[in-house]
Design an enzyme around this catalytic site. Structure first.
Site, PDB file in Angstrom:
ATOM      1  N   ALA A  80      29.129   7.349  43.485  1.00 47.23           N
ATOM      2  CA  ALA A  80      27.857   6.636  43.658  1.00 47.23           C
ATOM      3  C   ALA A  80      27.627   6.316  45.131  1.00 47.23           C
ATOM      4  CB  ALA A  80      27.876   5.345  42.848  1.00 47.23           C
ATOM      5  N   ASP A  81      26.365   6.358  45.556  1.00 46.82           N
ATOM      6  CA  ASP A  81      26.046   5.852  46.888  1.00 46.82           C
ATOM      7  C   ASP A  81      25.403   4.475  46.721  1.00 46.82           C
ATOM      8  OD1 ASP A  81      23.380   6.233  46.189  1.00 46.82           O
ATOM      9  OD2 ASP A  81      23.142   8.048  47.379  1.00 46.82           O
ATOM     10  N   SER A  82      24.939   3.889  47.823  1.00 44.45           N
ATOM     11  CA  SER A  82      24.453   2.503  47.739  1.00 44.45           C
ATOM     12  C   SER A  82      23.250   2.383  46.800  1.00 44.45           C
ATOM     13  CB  SER A  82      24.100   1.992  49.130  1.00 44.45           C
ATOM     14  OG  SER A  82      23.120   2.841  49.712  1.00 44.45           O
ATOM     15  N   ASP A 140      22.600   4.343  44.186  1.00 44.09           N
ATOM     16  CA  ASP A 140      23.088   4.490  42.803  1.00 44.09           C
ATOM     17  C   ASP A 140      23.624   3.167  42.280  1.00 44.09           C
ATOM     18  OD1 ASP A 140      22.696   7.312  42.552  1.00 44.09           O
ATOM     19  OD2 ASP A 140      24.485   7.641  43.763  1.00 44.09           O
ATOM     20  N   THR A 141      24.336   2.441  43.165  1.00 44.44           N
ATOM     21  CA  THR A 141      24.946   1.180  42.746  1.00 44.44           C
ATOM     22  C   THR A 141      23.870   0.154  42.379  1.00 44.44           C
ATOM     23  OG1 THR A 141      26.591   1.719  44.407  1.00 44.44           O
ATOM     24  CG2 THR A 141      26.771  -0.425  43.384  1.00 44.44           C
TER      25      THR A 141
END
Lengths: 78, 418
Positions: A35-37, A39-40
């Site tokens: 996950a990237d920021s 996605d989080t």
């Protein structure tokens, strides 16, 4: 597995496009599940929608693994 | 520096006639209509219930599910068409300078689908803002160019171009300039549009822009026919790899055609109606001819904007006759929108591909759905009605005009090495 845990798992599989076996309690969204920021942020939002609660930003920042998400939700979902 | 020659070395298309350039060309050559009843939403209460939609299109066949979800449909089709073009151009990442390969991409509207869905969710909810972090990066017009660059590592100039239905043609002209004047060696360009939803069909209906021939969708897009009643929406994407001639030569690339030149102008007249005498259209064709260093008699084919609207088709033909004079009678004219519908901001991309394939195959695709002559049109003109015509195409003009009065034309010509 609790009902909450299985619902959390389902959301993570769907949003992050990962295999079920990868979604272990220790798995970190960013380090293990790709996950990237953004996605989080989306994941937290999906938990809010699914469980009809509001997770404050400062709390959301502490939820970085599958297990932490399940624990938080088990504590706060009525 | 000496302006450089610019050639076409890769093509990609995702259109209502098929999901590859080969399928697209086969549909065009055979005069197939891509129209049908709209499947993407419930049209029961809409004045227009049909469009030219993509066929059996499943983005996850090409893109990872997670990737696909972060893209609005216009970006999905952009990335997929660009992938086809990049593959077609046989770009070897290890032997090209990725810093000198750019992406200049067009869309008329952008990521409307996800935007509408999120707004609907918000306004029908309890007022809690639960917008996706991907709302903005799915919506913005430039994101298609950004996604294409990330996928291939192209670090050259990268941006979006918007001029409504002339967008992709303006993008191709920008790409031409970048390569011609040495700002890049190669540009992936083109356009995509996927906005067949309630808001767009309803909005175009309110403008009285769309055909309402619900009883016969297949023949609704009938440019230059007396009974034409508006355009038919299409969706999809077209991609072109443009490259300097030296660069193409050096890496032994297959050259489809040369991009001779382009021109742009404005009608400066009305929000949506064309200038009745086609003043902006005259200007833009003259500029494109001048830029390409060609005379009207050098052109064999014009792929017209010809959207099948009562006013637009007449104004464009008036402009062609003004610019081409007697040479207009030697031309083949056709509107491939009769088959694909109108892909809005992507029209200039897929119609440029139609021109390039016409040059390659010596075959002019038809204007299908012709039943009744319009007495306002000169019967001595060759509109390539109903059936494709074989002829050598030395050079072809692609015209596109957009709401707002934007006009853009490009000219492709048969490639001849020096």
């Amino acid at each position: 597995m609790s009902d909450i845990a299985s619902r959390v798992k389902k959301i993570i599989i769907d949003k992050l496009g990962v295999e079920e076996a990868e979604v272990t309690p220790e798995a970190s969204f960013t380090n293990d599940l790709g996950a990237d920021s953004l996605d989080t942020v989306e994941l937290i939002m999906e938990f809010e929608k699914e469980f009809n609660i509001s997770i404050p930003d400062e709390q959301a920042e502490t939820i970085t693994t599958v297990g932490q998400a399940v624990a938080y939700l088990e504590e706060h979902v009525k | 520096m000496q302006p450089r020659r610019v050639v076409v070395t890769g093509l990609g298309a995702l259109t209502p006639l098929g999901n590859s350039t080969a399928d697209y060309w086969q549909g065009l050559a055979n005069g197939v209509s891509g129209a049908g009843f709209i499947k993407q939403f419930d049209t029961a209460k809409f004045k227009t219930r049909f469009a030219c939609e993509l066929k059996d299109f499943d983005p996850t066949r090409y893109l990872d599910k997670k990737e696909a979800r972060k893209m609005d449909p216009f970006t999905q089709t952009a990335v997929i068409a660009a992938d086809e073009a990049v593959l077609d151009a046989k770009i070897d990442r290890n032997s090209v300078n990725l810093d000198r390969i750019g992406v200049i991409w067009a869309s008329g509207i952008g990521g409307m689908i996800g935007f509408c869905n999120e707004l609907k969710e918000f306004y029908t909810g309890d007022g809690t803002p639960r917008f996706s972090p991907f709302l903005i990066p799915r919506l913005i017009l430039d994101i298609a160019a950004g996604q294409i660059s990330m996928r291939h590592g192209f670090r050259g100039p990268n941006f979006a171009v918007a001029s409504a239905c002339a967008s992709a043609t303006n993008a191709i002209i920008e790409a031409l300039h970048h390569i011609r004047y040495g700002l890049a060696d190669m540009i992936i360009t083109g356009g995509s549009e996927n906005v067949i939803n309630e808001a767009c069909v309803g909005g175009f209906n309110a403008m009285k822009a769309l055909s309402e021939r619900n009883e016969d969708p297949l023949t609704a897009s009938r440019p230059f026919d007396l009974d034409r009643d508006g355009f038919v929406m299409g969706e999809g994407a077209g991609a072109l790899v443009l490259e300097s001639y030296e660069h193409a030569l050096e890496r032994g690339a297959h050259i489809y055609a040369e991009l001779g030149g382009g021109g742009a102008s404005a009608d400066a007249y009305h929000l949506t109606a064309p200038h009745p005498e086609g003043l902006g259209a005259r200007l833009v064709m003259n500029r494109a001819l001048e830029d390409a260093g060609l005379l009207p008699s050098d052109i064999d084919y014009i792929n017209v904007h010809g959207t099948s609207t009562p006013l637009g088709d007449i104004a464009e033909i008036k402009a062609i006759q003004h610019v081409f004079g007697d040479a207009a009678y030697q031309l083949n004219i056709s509107s491939t929108k009769s088959m694909t519908g109108h892909l809005l901001g992507a029209a200039g991309a897929i119609e440029s591909i139609a021109c390039i394939k016409a040059i390659e195959h010596g075959l002019v695709p038809p204007t299908i759905n012709h039943f009744t002559d319009d007495p306002q049109l000169d019967p001595k003109l060759n509109f390539t009605f109903n059936v494709a015509q074989q002829r050598e195409v030395r050079a072809a003009v692609c015209n596109t005009f957009g709401f707002g009065g934007h006009n853009a034309s490009v000219i492709f010509k048969k490639f001849v090495a020096e």
